[in-house]
Design a protein around this motif. Structure first.
Motif, PDB file in Angstrom:
ATOM      1  N   VAL A  15      33.876   9.470 105.713  1.00 12.58           N
ATOM      2  CA  VAL A  15      32.558   9.234 105.126  1.00 12.58           C
ATOM      3  C   VAL A  15      31.557   8.750 106.171  1.00 12.58           C
ATOM      4  O   VAL A  15      30.455   9.283 106.279  1.00 12.58           O
ATOM      5  CB  VAL A  15      32.649   8.225 103.955  1.00 12.58           C
ATOM      6  N   CYS A  16      31.948   7.747 106.978  1.00 11.92           N
ATOM      7  CA  CYS A  16      30.974   7.148 107.909  1.00 11.92           C
ATOM      8  C   CYS A  16      31.355   7.297 109.379  1.00 11.92           C
ATOM      9  O   CYS A  16      30.553   6.979 110.251  1.00 11.92           O
ATOM     10  CB  CYS A  16      30.776   5.675 107.582  1.00 11.92           C
ATOM     11  N   GLY A  17      32.569   7.756 109.661  1.00 12.02           N
ATOM     12  CA  GLY A  17      32.992   7.968 111.046  1.00 12.02           C
ATOM     13  C   GLY A  17      33.595   6.757 111.731  1.00 12.02           C
ATOM     14  O   GLY A  17      33.931   6.825 112.914  1.00 12.02           O
ATOM     15  N   ALA A  18      33.759   5.640 111.019  1.00 12.73           N
ATOM     16  CA  ALA A  18      34.338   4.437 111.632  1.00 12.73           C
ATOM     17  C   ALA A  18      35.739   4.732 112.162  1.00 12.73           C
ATOM     18  O   ALA A  18      36.470   5.559 111.609  1.00 12.73           O
ATOM     19  CB  ALA A  18      34.387   3.300 110.619  1.00 12.73           C
ATOM     20  N   LYS A  19      36.108   4.054 113.229  1.00 12.72           N
ATOM     21  CA  LYS A  19      37.421   4.232 113.858  1.00 12.72           C
ATOM     22  C   LYS A  19      38.536   3.622 113.011  1.00 12.72           C
ATOM     23  O   LYS A  19      38.323   2.633 112.306  1.00 12.72           O
ATOM     24  CB  LYS A  19      37.434   3.587 115.239  1.00 12.72           C
ATOM     25  N   LYS A  20      39.707   4.185 113.140  1.00 17.31           N
ATOM     26  CA  LYS A  20      40.898   3.738 112.420  1.00 17.31           C
ATOM     27  C   LYS A  20      41.128   2.233 112.581  1.00 17.31           C
ATOM     28  O   LYS A  20      41.504   1.544 111.641  1.00 17.31           O
ATOM     29  CB  LYS A  20      42.106   4.518 112.917  1.00 17.31           C
ATOM     30  N   GLU A  21      40.917   1.721 113.784  1.00 19.22           N
ATOM     31  CA  GLU A  21      41.166   0.314 114.091  1.00 19.22           C
ATOM     32  C   GLU A  21      40.307  -0.633 113.248  1.00 19.22           C
ATOM     33  O   GLU A  21      40.628  -1.802 113.092  1.00 19.22           O
ATOM     34  CB  GLU A  21      40.912   0.024 115.573  1.00 19.22           C
ATOM     35  N   MET A  22      39.194  -0.131 112.725  1.00 18.37           N
ATOM     36  CA  MET A  22      38.302  -0.985 111.948  1.00 18.37           C
ATOM     37  C   MET A  22      38.794  -1.190 110.518  1.00 18.37           C
ATOM     38  O   MET A  22      38.416  -2.173 109.871  1.00 18.37           O
ATOM     39  CB  MET A  22      36.890  -0.382 111.920  1.00 18.37           C
ATOM     40  N   TYR A  23      39.597  -0.269 109.997  1.00 19.81           N
ATOM     41  CA  TYR A  23      40.043  -0.357 108.611  1.00 19.81           C
ATOM     42  C   TYR A  23      40.773  -1.676 108.357  1.00 19.81           C
ATOM     43  O   TYR A  23      41.533  -2.155 109.192  1.00 19.81           O
ATOM     44  CB  TYR A  23      40.978   0.799 108.269  1.00 19.81           C
ATOM     45  N   LYS A  24      40.531  -2.253 107.188  1.00 20.90           N
ATOM     46  CA  LYS A  24      41.236  -3.457 106.770  1.00 20.90           C
ATOM     47  C   LYS A  24      42.437  -3.035 105.942  1.00 20.90           C
ATOM     48  O   LYS A  24      42.314  -2.213 105.026  1.00 20.90           O
ATOM     49  CB  LYS A  24      40.321  -4.369 105.963  1.00 20.90           C
ATOM     50  N   GLU A  25      43.588  -3.597 106.258  1.00 24.96           N
ATOM     51  CA  GLU A  25      44.825  -3.229 105.566  1.00 24.96           C
ATOM     52  C   GLU A  25      45.209  -4.279 104.533  1.00 24.96           C
ATOM     53  O   GLU A  25      45.141  -5.477 104.800  1.00 24.96           O
ATOM     54  CB  GLU A  25      45.963  -3.083 106.585  1.00 24.96           C
ATOM     55  N   PHE A  26      45.613  -3.807 103.376  1.00 23.48           N
ATOM     56  CA  PHE A  26      46.107  -4.668 102.297  1.00 23.48           C
ATOM     57  C   PHE A  26      47.547  -4.287 101.993  1.00 23.48           C
ATOM     58  O   PHE A  26      47.930  -3.161 102.077  1.00 23.48           O
ATOM     59  CB  PHE A  26      45.267  -4.484 101.031  1.00 23.48           C
TER      60      PHE A  26
END
Length: 184
Positions: A173-184
């Motif tokens: 959707v926005c192109g943010a890098k994988k490393e930015m994702y928050k994991e739950f």
């Protein structure tokens, strides 16, 4: 910079209110799911609550301007039931956003040339489509008395994109890098 058009401003305020309510509602419903033994459904609700917070923060940022009072009209589902019923409330809320609210808000922002609001509404709309589907799958499991099966939920902190198990290299959707994702 503050949004210029009163209609888009009103829509941002309403969307902020609705996303804020969804954030809190999903956290409350997560506790109920956990008590009922649905650990992963609870985790899904907590993760999507975070995505709703991302949307609320995006809308709030786009409102901009000086501090002022505002009356906010925002739709919301109220009440606490069993997890199956709470998930139906979540589905209904998400579908309202996907089918009614965000398409209208996005069209108004486009018509009025409010590019920041367009981006914020677009991000939320795309995530809510995913949330409605995830909640429907969670409800199917809960109806059978089963928990969902996944290892993790990943949320993009820029747009709220939500995905199970493994984050993509770049947010679709926005192109943010994988490393930015928050994991739950």
């Amino acid at each position: 910079m503050a949004v210029k058009n009163p209609m888009t401003s009103d829509f941002l305020h309403s969307a902020y209110g609705g996303e804020s309510l969804a954030h809190m509602r999903y956290l409350t419903w997560a506790k109920i799911a956990e008590k009922e033994g649905f650990k992963n459904i609870a985790r899904l609700l907590e993760a999507i609550a975070y995505a709703e917070l991302v949307h609320a923060n995006n809308h709030f940022r786009e409102i901009g301007g000086e501090l002022t009072d505002a009356t906010v009209t925002a739709g919301g589902v109220f009440g606490n039931g069993k997890t199956v019923d709470n998930l139906q409330g979540a589905i209904n809320g998400e579908l309202h956003e996907v089918e009614q609210m965000y398409p209208v808000y996005l069209n108004a922002a486009e018509f009025q040339g409010e590019t920041g609001a367009q981006r914020s509404f677009h991000f939320a709309l795309e995530a809510e489509k995913i949330h409605a589907d995830m909640f429907a799958k969670a409800q199917e499991c809960a109806k059978e008395g089963k928990d969902m099966e996944f290892t993790s939920v990943h949320i993009c902190p820029v747009c709220g994109h939500t995905i199970l198990d493994d984050a993509p290299d770049n947010c679709p959707v926005c192109g943010a890098k994988k490393e930015m994702y928050k994991e739950f």
